[in-house]
Motif scaffolding. Structure first.
Motif, short mmCIF file in Angstrom:
data_model
loop_
_atom_site.label_atom_id
_atom_site.label_comp_id
_atom_site.label_asym_id
_atom_site.label_seq_id
_atom_site.Cartn_x
_atom_site.Cartn_y
_atom_site.Cartn_z
N MET A 241 0.75 -0.93 -0.02
CA MET A 241 -0.19 0.27 0.19
C MET A 241 0.76 1.03 0.05
O MET A 241 1.65 0.78 0.90
CB MET A 241 -1.06 -0.45 1.35
N SER B 236 -8.90 -2.90 7.27
CA SER B 236 -9.15 -1.95 8.17
C SER B 236 -10.08 -0.46 7.72
O SER B 236 -10.40 -0.23 7.89
CB SER B 236 -7.78 -1.19 9.10
N CYS C 100 -11.21 -0.52 4.17
CA CYS C 100 -11.48 -1.46 3.56
C CYS C 100 -13.50 -1.43 3.35
O CYS C 100 -13.85 -1.58 4.90
CB CYS C 100 -11.51 -3.46 3.48
N THR D 136 -15.18 -2.66 1.03
CA THR D 136 -15.66 -3.29 -0.07
C THR D 136 -16.54 -4.62 0.04
O THR D 136 -17.68 -4.43 -0.78
CB THR D 136 -14.29 -4.54 -0.70
N ASP E 129 -4.35 -12.07 4.47
CA ASP E 129 -4.02 -10.57 3.94
C ASP E 129 -5.72 -9.88 4.78
O ASP E 129 -6.47 -9.58 4.51
CB ASP E 129 -4.25 -10.43 3.14
N GLY E 130 -5.22 -8.60 6.11
CA GLY E 130 -6.17 -7.69 6.44
C GLY E 130 -6.33 -8.90 7.34
O GLY E 130 -6.77 -9.77 7.39
N GLY E 131 -7.21 -7.02 8.25
CA GLY E 131 -8.02 -8.19 9.31
C GLY E 131 -7.15 -7.93 10.43
O GLY E 131 -7.57 -8.32 11.73
N GLY F 66 -1.23 -4.36 7.22
CA GLY F 66 -1.50 -2.66 7.10
C GLY F 66 -1.27 -1.94 7.71
O GLY F 66 0.18 -1.61 8.38
N ASN F 67 -2.48 -1.43 8.61
CA ASN F 67 -2.94 -0.48 9.30
C ASN F 67 -1.36 -0.65 10.46
O ASN F 67 -1.00 0.50 10.57
CB ASN F 67 -4.01 -1.14 9.80
N GLY G 188 -7.09 3.13 2.00
CA GLY G 188 -7.12 1.72 1.10
C GLY G 188 -6.70 2.40 0.18
O GLY G 188 -6.76 3.57 -0.50
N MET G 189 -5.97 1.13 -1.34
CA MET G 189 -5.61 1.68 -2.32
C MET G 189 -7.01 2.14 -2.89
O MET G 189 -6.74 2.42 -4.16
CB MET G 189 -5.22 0.34 -2.54
N ALA G 190 -8.25 1.36 -2.66
CA ALA G 190 -9.31 1.71 -3.47
C ALA G 190 -9.85 3.17 -2.87
O ALA G 190 -10.92 3.06 -3.10
CB ALA G 190 -9.88 0.13 -3.96
N GLU H 236 -13.77 2.29 -2.72
CA GLU H 236 -13.92 0.63 -1.56
C GLU H 236 -12.84 1.25 -0.48
O GLU H 236 -12.78 -0.47 -0.24
CB GLU H 236 -13.86 -0.67 -2.32
P1 XMP Z 1 -5.00 -3.88 7.52
O1 XMP Z 1 -5.87 -4.41 8.38
O2 XMP Z 1 -4.05 -4.76 8.18
O3 XMP Z 1 -5.24 -4.75 5.66
O4 XMP Z 1 -4.65 -2.67 7.31
C1 XMP Z 1 -4.72 -4.16 5.10
C2 XMP Z 1 -4.86 -4.88 3.87
O5 XMP Z 1 -6.51 -4.46 3.15
C3 XMP Z 1 -5.99 -4.68 1.71
N1 XMP Z 1 -6.74 -2.91 1.15
C4 XMP Z 1 -8.13 -2.91 0.81
N2 XMP Z 1 -9.14 -3.63 0.70
N3 XMP Z 1 -10.08 -1.62 -0.60
C5 XMP Z 1 -10.04 -3.23 -0.04
O6 XMP Z 1 -11.55 -3.52 0.56
C6 XMP Z 1 -8.57 -0.92 -0.39
O7 XMP Z 1 -8.79 0.16 -0.91
C7 XMP Z 1 -8.32 -1.78 0.11
N4 XMP Z 1 -6.59 -0.85 0.56
C8 XMP Z 1 -5.90 -2.09 0.60
C9 XMP Z 1 -5.17 -5.14 0.93
O8 XMP Z 1 -5.52 -6.15 0.98
C10 XMP Z 1 -4.34 -4.79 2.38
O9 XMP Z 1 -3.43 -5.89 2.19
#
Ligand code: XMP
Length: 479
Positions: free
Chosen positions: A51, A306, A308, A310, A341-343, A364-365, A390-392, A417
């Motif tokens: 990110m 965190s 996202c 979507t 990946d994520g959460g 990420g967070n 978020g990248m989206a 998203e």
């Molecule tokens: P954490 O919870 O660690 O998650 O911050 C990092 C992951 O979030 C995803 N990601 C996104 N998912 N919209 C999404 O639905 C976004 O804009 C977005 N940006 C990041 C990605 O998989 C990342 O590794």
């Protein structure tokens, strides 16, 4: 459709790991090393997210030094992204194969500019024929006020230098540097041409950090993200050339036909040397299709991140614990590792993700607030924070548009998203990872697991109720 046929899916907060009889005397006996891909091992099962507010070279260097790995995001020009990868590759190595050089007749002002531009404290002095002429260090240039003075008058000349050859081992280099009380060891070939440089600093770093993730040349390992359209093959080739150890096919719906096809296309362009991580998916079918298509690791997570949205915007996703469990089971026959990946919010989530079958976690967070993430520290309501998005998100799309220099009118509106937010400033990456891995070690010791494969086999979950969740957090106290 019969609603009774809708399956239940769980997330980290819906479960806890059940303690079991354990023969482990100490958490230090737990080995948390893992596989990132089929070909690359990590001492620490954590990856920094691709990110733009998380991973560029500084984060990737810190992650690799701590035994994890960073994935440089792809929202840079090809040259920009290659530059980030190259910076990681130069950060430390037993041998710097192409050290920065200066000509003996260059004026001091040019040498100082070179040192500043490349962020180095010494330059190897080489003639036009490539032969070693001397070494110019910071000590030689300090307090000099004649900017036109030639490098040859300031350098330590060839005949006073201690040198090695391309075959010099790290033990020999250590002995030479120690016995001669010098900090740099230029390497020369049989024709006395410059063939590399070994520095005391690199040798010390190697000794201090045996867990660091390294490539075969002793350089820090790094990954880089690519898309699945446009210039992605050209980008993949340039990143491979720059030394990227793994590439991440970064697409929100990794189970789209063109994303699955892209795995084969990248493989064909790069051969087998560079690992390919594909994602993101959240179902067994998705994971299986990516493994079948030749992915070296599968990244799992649709919507748990965190920042996202979507799940809110599109109504799509699978709660992460179930997604990881199903994907890990699907990948097992292919011997393909899974990245959750994520959460991830704390060490307990790392433990649950890995217990559920993941081999590593992407974050990420929790890393966005470290000093090593891109971006500056700002003050918000009296606290120090960093921006994380978020990248989206619309903010990320706008930053990309600005970077690419597109006209306002060319901006295609997106349905965002993701959101832009701020996260608290945290300690350095090494200390954040230390805390997370400490939690994982503890979780593993409660499950009598000495290694991650053993954890996969031994871990047992219970599902909990909102009452159980409430009980899990500090309660009936005030701060
Ligand atoms: P954490 O919870 O660690 O998650 O911050 C990092 C992951 O979030 C995803 N990601 C996104 N998912 N919209 C999404 O639905 C976004 O804009 C977005 N940006 C990041 C990605 O998989 C990342 O590794």
């Amino acid at each position: 459709m019969n609603p009774a046929g809708i399956p239940l899916a769980l997330s980290y907060d819906d479960v806890l790991l059940v303690p079991r009889r354990s023969g482990l005397g100490s958490r230090a006996d737990v080995d948390v090393s893992t596989r990132l891909t089929r070909g690359l091992r990590l001492a620490t099962p954590v990856i920094s997210a691709n990110m733009d507010t998380v991973t560029e070279s500084e984060m990737a260097i810190a992650m690799a030094r701590a035994g994890g790995i960073g994935i440089v995001h792809r929202f840079l020009s090809v040259e920009g992204q290659v530059g980030e990868v190259a910076r990681v590759k130069r950060a430390e190595a037993l041998v710097i194969h192409d050290p920065h050089t200066v000509a003996p007749d260059a004026p001091l002002v040019d040498a100082l500019a070179l040192m500043r531009r490349h962020g180095v404290t010494s330059l190897v002095v080489a003639g036009a024929d490539g032969r070693l002429a001397g070494l110019l260090t910071r000590r030689d240039v300090m307090l000099r006020d004649d900017a036109t003075q030639q490098v040859r008058e300031l350098m330590t000349p060839r005949e006073r230098l201690v040198t090695g050859t391309p075959e010099t081992t790290s033990d020999e280099a250590t002995r030479l540097l120690r016995d001669h009380r010098v900090q740099k060891l230029p390497l020369v070939d049989a024709g006395d041409r410059v063939a590399g440089l070994i520095t005391l600093r690199d040798l010390l770093q190697r000794a201090e950090r045996p867990q660091a993730t390294k490539d075969a040349l002793g350089r820090l390992a790094v990954g880089a993200a690519i898309g699945v359209r446009g210039d992605f093959i050209e980008r993949a080739r340039a990143l491979q050339e720059a030394g990227a150890d793994v590439l991440v096919l970064d697409i929100a719906h990794g189970h789209a036909e063109h994303a699955v096809r892209a795995i084969g296309e990248v493989r064909e362009a790069l051969g087998d040397g560079t690992g390919i991580i594909a994602g993101n998916v959240a179902t067994a079918e998705g994971a299986r299709d990516l493994a079948e298509a030749g992915a070296d690791a599968v990244k799992v997570g649709v919507g748990p991140g965190s920042v996202c949205t979507t799940r809110v915007v599109a109504g799509v996703g699978v709660p992460q614990l179930t997604a990881v469990m199903e994907c890990a089971e699907a990948c097992e026959p292919y011997d393909v590792p899974v990245i959750a990946d994520g959460g991830i919010r704390a060490g307990g989530d790392v433990a649950k993700a890995i217990a559920a079958g993941a081999d590593s976690v992407m974050i990420g967070n929790l890393l966005a607030g470290t000093p090593e993430s891109p971006g500056v520290v700002v003050s918000r309501n009296g606290s120090k924070v960093k921006v994380f998005r978020g990248m989206a998100s619309a903010a990320a799309a706008e930053a990309r548009r600005a970077a690419e220099g597109l006209e306002e009118t060319e901006f295609t509106p997106v349905v965002a998203e993701g959101v832009e937010a701020v996260v608290p400033l945290r300690d350095a990456v090494g200390s954040v990872l230390h805390g997370l891995v400490g939690g994982l070690r503890s979780g593993m010791s409660y499950s009598d697991a000495r290694s991650i494969p053993e954890f996969h086999r031994n871990a047992r979950f219970v599902r909990i109720t909102p009452g159980g969740l409430r009980e899990s957090y500090p309660h009936d106290v005030s701060y």
